[in-house]
Enzyme design. Structure first.
Site, mmCIF file in Angstrom:
data_model
loop_
_atom_site.group_PDB
_atom_site.id
_atom_site.type_symbol
_atom_site.label_atom_id
_atom_site.label_comp_id
_atom_site.label_asym_id
_atom_site.label_seq_id
_atom_site.Cartn_x
_atom_site.Cartn_y
_atom_site.Cartn_z
ATOM 1 N N ARG A 53 0.814 -1.594 -0.260
ATOM 2 C CA ARG A 53 0.291 0.223 0.062
ATOM 3 C C ARG A 53 0.951 0.926 -0.372
ATOM 4 N NH1 ARG A 53 -1.857 1.196 4.073
ATOM 5 N NH2 ARG A 53 -3.289 -0.537 4.720
ATOM 6 N N TYR A 105 -10.314 21.426 -14.734
ATOM 7 C CA TYR A 105 -10.742 20.260 -14.968
ATOM 8 C C TYR A 105 -11.725 20.224 -14.289
ATOM 9 C CZ TYR A 105 -11.660 14.677 -15.174
ATOM 10 O OH TYR A 105 -11.632 13.369 -15.479
ATOM 11 N N ASP A 177 -1.524 21.844 -12.568
ATOM 12 C CA ASP A 177 -2.378 20.848 -13.828
ATOM 13 C C ASP A 177 -1.865 20.647 -15.017
ATOM 14 O OD1 ASP A 177 -3.994 18.882 -14.811
ATOM 15 O OD2 ASP A 177 -4.963 19.181 -14.193
ATOM 16 N N LYS A 202 -3.454 10.262 -19.248
ATOM 17 C CA LYS A 202 -3.427 11.534 -20.651
ATOM 18 C C LYS A 202 -2.492 11.161 -21.281
ATOM 19 C CE LYS A 202 -7.522 12.435 -18.832
ATOM 20 N NZ LYS A 202 -7.622 13.434 -18.180
HETATM 21 C C1 LIG Z 1 -8.631 13.810 -17.267
HETATM 22 C C2 LIG Z 1 -7.629 14.953 -16.730
HETATM 23 C C3 LIG Z 1 -7.805 15.151 -14.469
HETATM 24 C C4 LIG Z 1 -8.007 13.380 -14.672
HETATM 25 O O1 LIG Z 1 -7.438 12.877 -14.001
HETATM 26 P P1 LIG Z 1 -8.317 10.861 -14.311
HETATM 27 O O2 LIG Z 1 -7.195 10.418 -14.493
HETATM 28 O O3 LIG Z 1 -9.161 11.773 -14.532
HETATM 29 O O4 LIG Z 1 -8.647 11.195 -12.682
HETATM 30 C C5 LIG Z 1 -7.027 16.405 -14.608
HETATM 31 N N1 LIG Z 1 -7.477 17.283 -15.005
HETATM 32 C C6 LIG Z 1 -6.779 18.021 -16.044
HETATM 33 C C7 LIG Z 1 -6.550 18.787 -17.580
HETATM 34 C C8 LIG Z 1 -7.251 16.269 -17.358
HETATM 35 O O5 LIG Z 1 -7.636 16.665 -18.369
#
Ligand SMILES: *Cc1c(COP(=O)(O)O)cnc(C)c1O
Length: 382
Positions: A53, A105, A177, A202
């Site tokens: 974990r 997001y 982000d 992504k």
């Molecule tokens: C998809 C996305 C997220 C969230 O990520 P997950 O892996 O789906 O939890 C956060 N920020 C951006 C810019 C995204 O495209």
């Protein structure tokens, strides 16, 4: 003798930092799936591993590549991007004031708005507007500034260096982000950010077959230790199979992202001249409001995400998305296959997203094929 020049992040990623298997000399590392590890006879755990974990060797291998790509001393992988983002907030050591990008997001924005239940105060601000940010960030009050750039779905650009300066003067930490920019085009830590976040679902993985999130830190301080503790305590670590797939995806990150970006540039130009399109949002275009800042902080490319507004309005946009054959009608982004999405339908009634907007994640298909498919879909009458 002088040291040889340090290897480029791209080289390290392609060879997964040289990890293979020392026992067999395999060039591809094995997946470490064990949940538990043998204690030494003298009661120590010299391997550094105790239980699955808090930690896993395959996860650590993928983290090392992400840390190298971001120029970070350490990275941490989570079971999703959202798990990584929420850890940044859950690790704050006391109730504080949080300033976050207005455009971000949507699922995390929704959760962040509810973080008032932990005693936090949240202000969503247009982070591309530095005066608005200066007014929102309060010295001694603001503990965290959380920005997304380029921001979904208008690819709003926030000046990471300027916002970091504003935040740090007020004593606040900055988390960026950087999912859409990728470490190929932006290294937020080198611009002054404290933490960089990725939805590794992504571009980092790139093949639409892993849900994962990553954080990389500028320094291993108390805040970072608390983030590590949140991951362990909440059981939010990425699974070993997903980490292994991610490690494989990371090997081609640089090449994928550059090729996808080349196609995005072509499409942004061609679509800009299309009679059925009212507007194209792409930070690489001179008419994009964030172009100048993007040119400064996105070294070498503007990414492979763009959005278009369709002249006929919402129904024309939904109709065009219904007629494409090559583009896949799906949410998400950053995979090798191109995706198209009517974004307002996903975000719901209180979205700031224009109703006639289609979001395009440009994949690795031939750009002319992608354009021909869109052109056909846009020209056909509703
Ligand atoms: C998809 C996305 C997220 C969230 O990520 P997950 O892996 O789906 O939890 C956060 N920020 C951006 C810019 C995204 O495209």
């Amino acid at each position: 003798m002088t040291d040889p020049a340090p290897l480029k992040a791209r080289t390290l990623a392609v060879q997964a930092m040289g990890t293979g298997d020392p026992a067999t000399k395999a060039v591809v590392p094995p997946v470490h799936v064990s949940t538990t590890y043998i204690r030494d006879p003298d009661n120590q755990y010299r391997s550094g591993y105790i239980y699955g974990r808090p930690d896993n060797a395959t996860v650590r291998q993928a983290e090392a590549v992400i840390a190298a790509l971001e120029g970070a001393p350490q990275a941490l992988l989570f079971g999703s991007g959202v798990a990584a983002s929420t850890a940044v907030v859950l690790a704050l050591d006391r109730p504080t004031h949080i300033v976050a990008s207005q455009i971000m997001y949507w699922a995390f924005r929704k959760w962040l708005a509810s973080a008032t239940r932990f005693g936090h105060r949240i202000d969503f601000v247009d982070s591309s507007d530095l005066d608005a940010m200066r007014a929102a960030v309060k010295p001694g009050e603001t503990g965290l500034v959380y920005i997304e750039t380029p921001g979904n779905p208008l690819w709003t650009i926030t000046d990471i260096a300027a916002v970091s300066e504003i935040a740090h003067k007020a004593g606040a930490a900055v988390c960026v982000d950087s999912t859409v920019a990728t470490p190929v085009f932006t290294r937020p830590l080198s611009l002054g950010a404290d933490i960089v976040m990725h939805s590794a679902s992504k571009y980092l993985n790139g093949h639409s077959d892993v849900i994962a999130g990553a954080l990389a830190t500028a320094r291993e301080d108390d805040y970072w230790s608390r983030i590590q503790a949140v991951r362990a305590q909440h059981g939010a670590i990425l699974g070993p199979f997903e980490a292994w797939l991610l490690l494989r995806g990371l090997r081609t990150l640089d090449t994928r992202v550059r090729a996808q970006t080349e196609s995005a540039i072509l499409l942004s130009t061609w679509l800009g001249k299309h009679p059925a399109i009212a507007q194209v949002f792409y930070p690489g275009r001179h008419d994009h409001p964030g172009h100048a800042v993007a040119a400064k902080q996105m070294a070498g490319g503007y990414g492979a995400m763009l959005s278009i507004r369709v002249k006929g309005g919402e129904q024309a946009a939904i109709g065009a998305a219904a007629r494409v054959q090559l583009w896949k009608r799906a949410t998400s982004l950053g995979g090798v296959e191109s995706l198209i999405e009517h974004r307002a339908s996903v975000e719901g009634p209180d979205t700031p997203c224009p109703a006639d907007l289609l979001r395009l994640s440009v994949g690795l298909e031939d750009a002319e094929d992608l354009y021909a498919d869109l052109d056909r879909a846009l020209r056909a009458a509703n």
